[in-house]
Design a protein around this motif. Structure first.
Motif, PDB file in Angstrom:
ATOM      1  N   SER A 108       0.491  -1.553   0.377  1.00 19.90           N
ATOM      2  CA  SER A 108      -0.065  -0.229  -0.149  1.00 19.90           C
ATOM      3  C   SER A 108       0.556   1.551   0.138  1.00 19.90           C
ATOM      4  O   SER A 108       0.344   2.307  -0.652  1.00 19.90           O
ATOM      5  N   LYS A 109       1.949   1.573   0.581  1.00 20.23           N
ATOM      6  CA  LYS A 109       2.464   2.219   0.460  1.00 20.23           C
ATOM      7  C   LYS A 109       3.392   2.602  -0.325  1.00 20.23           C
ATOM      8  O   LYS A 109       3.268   3.581  -1.480  1.00 20.23           O
ATOM      9  N   ILE A 110       3.933   1.615  -1.462  1.00 14.07           N
ATOM     10  CA  ILE A 110       4.730   1.469  -2.578  1.00 14.07           C
ATOM     11  C   ILE A 110       3.188   2.475  -3.918  1.00 14.07           C
ATOM     12  O   ILE A 110       3.335   3.397  -4.673  1.00 14.07           O
ATOM     13  N   ARG A 111       1.807   1.663  -3.585  1.00 13.42           N
ATOM     14  CA  ARG A 111       1.186   2.032  -4.202  1.00 13.42           C
ATOM     15  C   ARG A 111       0.545   3.331  -4.246  1.00 13.42           C
ATOM     16  O   ARG A 111       0.012   4.435  -5.283  1.00 13.42           O
ATOM     17  N   ALA A 112       0.628   3.858  -2.768  1.00 14.60           N
ATOM     18  CA  ALA A 112       0.308   5.414  -2.221  1.00 14.60           C
ATOM     19  C   ALA A 112       1.214   6.232  -3.199  1.00 14.60           C
ATOM     20  O   ALA A 112       0.659   7.384  -3.463  1.00 14.60           O
ATOM     21  N   TYR A 113       2.541   5.973  -3.043  1.00 17.51           N
ATOM     22  CA  TYR A 113       4.039   7.051  -3.369  1.00 17.51           C
ATOM     23  C   TYR A 113       3.484   6.789  -4.926  1.00 17.51           C
ATOM     24  O   TYR A 113       3.894   8.629  -5.855  1.00 17.51           O
ATOM     25  N   LEU A 114       3.297   5.519  -6.054  1.00 23.49           N
ATOM     26  CA  LEU A 114       3.417   6.028  -7.558  1.00 23.49           C
ATOM     27  C   LEU A 114       2.243   6.813  -8.107  1.00 23.49           C
ATOM     28  O   LEU A 114       2.426   7.266  -8.898  1.00 23.49           O
ATOM     29  N   ALA A 115       1.449   6.591  -6.777  1.00 24.50           N
ATOM     30  CA  ALA A 115      -0.486   7.269  -7.408  1.00 24.50           C
ATOM     31  C   ALA A 115      -0.203   8.666  -6.623  1.00 24.50           C
ATOM     32  O   ALA A 115      -0.750  10.172  -8.083  1.00 24.50           O
ATOM     33  N   ASP A 116       0.843   9.145  -5.796  1.00 22.29           N
ATOM     34  CA  ASP A 116       1.537  10.802  -5.771  1.00 22.29           C
ATOM     35  C   ASP A 116       2.423  11.087  -5.441  1.00 22.29           C
ATOM     36  O   ASP A 116       2.616  11.484  -4.209  1.00 22.29           O
ATOM     37  N   ARG A 117       3.537  11.364  -5.831  1.00 19.49           N
ATOM     38  CA  ARG A 117       4.478  10.995  -5.471  1.00 19.49           C
ATOM     39  C   ARG A 117       5.106  12.281  -5.630  1.00 19.49           C
ATOM     40  O   ARG A 117       6.393  12.701  -4.544  1.00 19.49           O
ATOM     41  N   GLN A 118       4.423  13.141  -5.299  1.00 17.67           N
ATOM     42  CA  GLN A 118       4.126  14.640  -5.063  1.00 17.67           C
ATOM     43  C   GLN A 118       4.070  14.344  -3.435  1.00 17.67           C
ATOM     44  O   GLN A 118       4.678  15.356  -2.628  1.00 17.67           O
ATOM     45  N   ASN A 119       3.035  14.271  -2.823  1.00 18.41           N
ATOM     46  CA  ASN A 119       2.698  13.984  -1.379  1.00 18.41           C
ATOM     47  C   ASN A 119       2.577  12.935  -0.169  1.00 18.41           C
ATOM     48  O   ASN A 119       2.457  13.185   0.533  1.00 18.41           O
ATOM     49  N   LYS A 120       3.002  12.237  -1.089  1.00 15.53           N
ATOM     50  CA  LYS A 120       3.214  11.051  -0.205  1.00 15.53           C
ATOM     51  C   LYS A 120       4.882  10.735  -0.108  1.00 15.53           C
ATOM     52  O   LYS A 120       5.878  10.689  -1.235  1.00 15.53           O
ATOM     53  N   PRO A 121       5.672   9.888   0.425  1.00  8.93           N
ATOM     54  CA  PRO A 121       6.609   9.722   0.759  1.00  8.93           C
ATOM     55  C   PRO A 121       7.457   8.425   0.949  1.00  8.93           C
ATOM     56  O   PRO A 121       6.770   7.999   0.173  1.00  8.93           O
TER      57      PRO A 121
END
Length: 188
Positions: free
Chosen positions: A27-40
């Motif tokens: 889920s962390k990878i998916r979140a980051y790939l979906a929103d690289r600007q706002n997710k660590p």
């Protein structure tokens, strides 16, 4: 409970924590790939390295502990493949949406951010470090002769020098020197 039993209990807990971190990483990878600007950045390569390097001390080793660790290491092996596929798919999608964009590396601290700019796809220094470690393993070397920070400094120094010397139609490439057992940058 004696100290060996306490240490075994501690190892079981550590393996459990690492296992949960692997499960949460999707889920962390998916979140980051979906929103690289706002997710660590998920720092999944660090987790993979930590798990692959984890060892049960021989003084407290039991079949149960060895099996738990083996199962965790297989789990991260297969997860690593899935995570790489997530990354590749996301990069392919980004290239489709923005054909002139430079592919983003698996690490926020890319070579470009460290002063290594250019118009061709960039690899992170961490990715180059992983490539060197893989090459060393392929040549039967278990330990790197230099630390990760020394490697990064060497790569930055080599890049800056080569970047000044290269011509317009040349590019900087990574090669592996079998004699010195080091990756080196060169001009092609």
């Amino acid at each position: 409970m004696n100290s060996k039993d306490q240490r075994r209990t501690q190892v079981v807990a550590e393996i459990g924590v690492l296992s949960r971190q692997v499960e949460e990483m999707d889920s962390k990878i998916r979140a980051y790939l979906a929103d690289r600007q706002n997710k660590p950045h998920p720092r999944h390569l660090d987790l993979i390295e930590r798990i692959q390097g984890y060892r049960v001390p021989p003084s407290i080793s039991t079949n149960y502990l060895v099996t738990l660790l083996d199962n965790l290491q297989w789990k991260v092996h297969y997860s690593k493949r899935a995570w790489k596929q997530f990354w590749d798919n996301a990069e392919a999608q980004r290239r489709k949406e923005k054909p002139n964009a430079v592919p983003v590396t698996e690490n926020i601290q890319s070579v470009q951010n460290n002063g290594m700019g250019g118009s061709t796809p960039q690899y992170s220094v961490d990715t180059l470090w992983e490539i060197q470690k893989e090459k060393l393993r392929a040549y039967g070397q278990s330990d790197a002769k230099e630390t990760k920070s020394a490697f990064k400094q060497r790569m930055l120094k080599e890049y800056k020098k080569l970047n000044q010397d290269k011509k317009e139609n040349q590019e900087i490439i990574l090669t592996f020197d079998k004699d010195s057992k080091h990756c080196k940058l060169d001009i092609k």
